[in-house]
Enzyme design. Sequence first.
Site, PDB file in Angstrom:
ATOM      1  N   GLU A   1      -3.663   3.254  -9.614  1.00  0.00           N
ATOM      2  CA  GLU A   1      -4.806   3.316  -9.896  1.00  0.00           C
ATOM      3  C   GLU A   1      -5.646   4.361  -9.190  1.00  0.00           C
ATOM      4  O   GLU A   1      -6.477   5.029  -9.914  1.00  0.00           O
ATOM      5  CB  GLU A   1      -5.619   1.710  -9.769  1.00  0.00           C
TER       6      GLU A   1
ATOM      7  N   GLU B   1       0.191  -6.213 -10.857  1.00  0.00           N
ATOM      8  CA  GLU B   1      -0.694  -7.310 -10.164  1.00  0.00           C
ATOM      9  C   GLU B   1      -0.460  -8.626 -10.925  1.00  0.00           C
ATOM     10  O   GLU B   1      -0.477  -9.763 -10.200  1.00  0.00           O
ATOM     11  CB  GLU B   1      -2.124  -6.889 -10.153  1.00  0.00           C
TER      12      GLU B   1
HETATM   13  N1  COA Z   1       0.799  -4.916   1.106  1.00  0.00           N
HETATM   14  C1  COA Z   1       1.264  -5.337   2.191  1.00  0.00           C
HETATM   15  N2  COA Z   1       2.447  -5.009   2.732  1.00  0.00           N
HETATM   16  C2  COA Z   1       3.297  -4.422   1.788  1.00  0.00           C
HETATM   17  C3  COA Z   1       2.957  -4.095   0.453  1.00  0.00           C
HETATM   18  C4  COA Z   1       1.600  -4.221   0.000  1.00  0.00           C
HETATM   19  N3  COA Z   1       1.250  -3.933  -1.120  1.00  0.00           N
HETATM   20  N4  COA Z   1       4.013  -3.295  -0.293  1.00  0.00           N
HETATM   21  C5  COA Z   1       5.002  -3.541   0.887  1.00  0.00           C
HETATM   22  N5  COA Z   1       4.392  -3.951   1.903  1.00  0.00           N
HETATM   23  C6  COA Z   1       5.571  -4.403   3.230  1.00  0.00           C
HETATM   24  C7  COA Z   1       6.418  -5.541   2.871  1.00  0.00           C
HETATM   25  O1  COA Z   1       5.792  -6.639   3.208  1.00  0.00           O
HETATM   26  C8  COA Z   1       7.697  -4.959   3.936  1.00  0.00           C
HETATM   27  O2  COA Z   1       6.939  -5.431   5.212  1.00  0.00           O
HETATM   28  P1  COA Z   1       8.297  -5.783   6.321  1.00  0.00           P
HETATM   29  O3  COA Z   1       8.931  -4.574   6.432  1.00  0.00           O
HETATM   30  O4  COA Z   1       7.450  -6.062   7.398  1.00  0.00           O
HETATM   31  O5  COA Z   1       8.897  -6.902   5.787  1.00  0.00           O
HETATM   32  C9  COA Z   1       7.410  -3.532   3.795  1.00  0.00           C
HETATM   33  O6  COA Z   1       6.223  -3.319   3.175  1.00  0.00           O
HETATM   34  C10 COA Z   1       8.519  -2.766   2.956  1.00  0.00           C
HETATM   35  O7  COA Z   1       8.550  -3.234   1.551  1.00  0.00           O
HETATM   36  P2  COA Z   1      10.074  -3.685   0.909  1.00  0.00           P
HETATM   37  O8  COA Z   1       9.462  -4.499  -0.159  1.00  0.00           O
HETATM   38  O9  COA Z   1      10.797  -4.583   2.093  1.00  0.00           O
HETATM   39  O10 COA Z   1      10.452  -2.411   0.695  1.00  0.00           O
HETATM   40  P3  COA Z   1      11.158  -1.930  -0.528  1.00  0.00           P
HETATM   41  O11 COA Z   1      11.457  -0.424  -0.514  1.00  0.00           O
HETATM   42  O12 COA Z   1      12.262  -2.941  -1.154  1.00  0.00           O
HETATM   43  O13 COA Z   1      10.067  -2.178  -1.872  1.00  0.00           O
HETATM   44  C11 COA Z   1       7.739  -1.792  -2.682  1.00  0.00           C
HETATM   45  C12 COA Z   1       8.724  -1.421  -1.557  1.00  0.00           C
HETATM   46  C13 COA Z   1       6.538  -1.283  -2.550  1.00  0.00           C
HETATM   47  C14 COA Z   1       8.596  -1.575  -4.061  1.00  0.00           C
HETATM   48  C15 COA Z   1       7.470  -3.447  -2.579  1.00  0.00           C
HETATM   49  O14 COA Z   1       7.295  -3.724  -1.363  1.00  0.00           O
HETATM   50  C16 COA Z   1       6.522  -4.045  -3.472  1.00  0.00           C
HETATM   51  O15 COA Z   1       6.743  -4.091  -4.702  1.00  0.00           O
HETATM   52  N6  COA Z   1       5.475  -4.123  -2.825  1.00  0.00           N
HETATM   53  C17 COA Z   1       4.181  -4.650  -3.637  1.00  0.00           C
HETATM   54  C18 COA Z   1       3.451  -3.727  -4.364  1.00  0.00           C
HETATM   55  C19 COA Z   1       2.518  -4.413  -5.308  1.00  0.00           C
HETATM   56  O16 COA Z   1       2.588  -5.463  -5.923  1.00  0.00           O
HETATM   57  N7  COA Z   1       1.379  -3.671  -5.260  1.00  0.00           N
HETATM   58  C20 COA Z   1       0.193  -4.443  -5.994  1.00  0.00           C
HETATM   59  C21 COA Z   1      -0.494  -5.075  -5.158  1.00  0.00           C
HETATM   60  S1  COA Z   1      -1.934  -5.922  -5.835  1.00  0.00           S
END
Ligand code: COA
Length: 703
Positions: A112, A134
């Site tokens: 966004e 989301e």
């Molecule tokens: N807020 C807080 N922490 C987050 C985060 C977020 N939006 N996105 C990732 N993290 C943290 C994870 O909890 C993880 O923490 P840890 O290392 O302490 O376990 C770390 O970042 C790495 O994420 P991980 O999922 O293990 O890595 P990945 O490479 O497999 O995937 C993403 C990365 C970003 C694709 C995945 O974490 C994800 O889908 N995150 C959510 C994104 C999302 O939904 N955003 C919209 C929020 S409304």
Amino acid sequence: MFDTSIDADGIAVIAWNIPDRPVNVMNETTMAGFRDEVEKAIADDAVKGVVIASAKEDFIAGADIDGFLEDLSVEALLPQFLMFDKVGRAMETSGKPFVAAINGHALGGGYETALCCHYRIAADNPKARIGLPEIGLGVLPGGGGTQRIPRMLGLQAGLQMLLDGRKHTVAQAAKMGLVDEVVPPEDLLGRAKRWALDNPDATQPWDRKGFRIPGGDVQSAKGMQLFPAANAMGRERSYGNYPAVQAILSCVYEGCQRHIDVGLRVESKYLVNMIRHPVTKAMVRTGFFEMTKARKLKGRPEGIPKAKIGRLGILGAGMMGAGIASVSAGRGMDCVLMDVDREAAEAGKARAAAPLEKRVKQGRMGEAQMAALLDRIAPTDDYAELEGSDLVIEAVFEDRAIKAEVTKAAEARLGPDAVFASNTSTLPITGLAETSARPAQFIGIHFFSPVEKMPLVEIIRGAETGDAAVALALDYVQAIGKTPIVVNDGRGFFTSRVFATYVMEGVAMLKEGVAPALIENAGKIAGFPVGPLEVVDNTSLGLSLAIRRQWKKDLGDAYAGHPADDVFELFVETLDRPGRKAGKGFYDWPEGGSGGKTKRLWPELGRHFPRAADQPDVEEARRRLLHIQSVEALRCRAENVVTSRADADVGSILGWGFPMYTGGVLSWVGQTGAAEFTDQCNALADRHGPRFAPPDDVAALAA
Ligand code: COA
């Protein structure tokens, strides 16, 4: 937090670099920092254009989900969101070009932020995911997504994107118009700066005079047709269980009829409500945090070196064995697929090949990749081939004598550290391990069918199973890309035991004379993919009957009995309606079971189970189907079959499709309220029997 620089051409680069966090996330602090950087760049006359970038591997992973679990007031939340709206509008209308240089994941608020830029360039990074996920967390894209996406893609395509929540690859994102250009990673910054220099007068389409939403506004004839249909489809998919679906539709409908500044305010108000909603809290806790922890093996026994499974033995080349071989070979393991004779083993390999060939045909897998995978599956009927295996998984018939025989024969070929696992779904592991010469290295690894698709694996610790075997099983499950839970031994373990109560309750209702269609619809309205009667038809009534008989035999006088027992007996033994494969069970399956779409509830059901005068309302039936599972899960917790709420919740959602809005089978107790849940279950126990009686101290067990 931000690495900001201005080059000789007057292009500022604001690179996100949030310290002490694995990814760039947006929260009150980082957003305030970003606002300051943007305001500085806009105010600085030396700055001609701005590139929003990242100094980390991802671009921005969106809102800081950690904050979603906090209990914040409307007064605390709303100003934050309005502030972000203001920053976004400042970027769009300052008169300076803003460009997003997307190097990695741009998700949720991250994407966004890119939408507030006049142009979006993505690096050709195969790992990067772009989108607005989301809805999967129970919230709505509240950083302007519900307003900018429909204005950019049109209402229909926009709604689809907002409601499906998919994360797209860079190539897909480019095709959909979510990014304007894709460049090699090394060219990203240079190209972004160039665009800013070449487009000093950039504006957003919605700020241009006479702007119209592509394909028609909300009040156009097309728009008027779209919303009733979208509402109905949203309702059909969510049954009102996911408030974010309705909130997204409302944001688009209300916000896109007005100027974008008003639309953004509408969106922020809906967002505050969604973030504070108990469904969101439950979905975030289980769907994001607990599932991430499970994937990362947070419960793995400590101090045991990580195992690498190079060679895997699989005993039994049926559907399960073939599926296990396929997913394991797909992750680079050498698989020995064994059956009683070579022909049966070869047939198992062919079974593993069939879905792969389909994928190749669909262009989702390369021929060479399939050939390499199949090369790693060696069919055999010779136990000697198991030598050198790190792990052997048996998936033979659910028969103790056969399992004992294969255990002995396989163990004779295994090295001292190798682990032997049973993929049984019904027979307790401790009993099976009695035939093992090395019970500490005997464990349950319970897959779900079809193995290729189902994300959960249930690992069962027998009474004698050692930590090293648990650690190796966990490492194996992680290596094949699935999510594990670890449970203690018990009849039906955790997943089969609890899920069975859903099915049995549906059958009990049928026996009471509840209308069959009401039962099936109550299951779907509760959020299950399939009603309970259809589940039994799919798995076969014969199997249900066999399992109940086995339990009765094993438990003797302790067997409590269940109203559904007689119904299974009647359908299998008297009516010869054993389920879908035979074309007849609780449903008629006209095309011999294959044509799911043409099925219908057997019209004679009413003759065998006369309609009761007093029918429950659908809410009561829904609650009954959910509560019976949560009561059983509480018992599993009390008996230490499952050792944490997280395992129960993750296992229920990934294992048998317990609905996500609940947060899982134990979180459902918390969402209902422990005291309220206890009262409701006691009332159900008075009406339907002691199977509903909750164990002592529901609140502590569900916590
Ligand atoms: N807020 C807080 N922490 C987050 C985060 C977020 N939006 N996105 C990732 N993290 C943290 C994870 O909890 C993880 O923490 P840890 O290392 O302490 O376990 C770390 O970042 C790495 O994420 P991980 O999922 O293990 O890595 P990945 O490479 O497999 O995937 C993403 C990365 C970003 C694709 C995945 O974490 C994800 O889908 N995150 C959510 C994104 C999302 O939904 N955003 C919209 C929020 S409304």
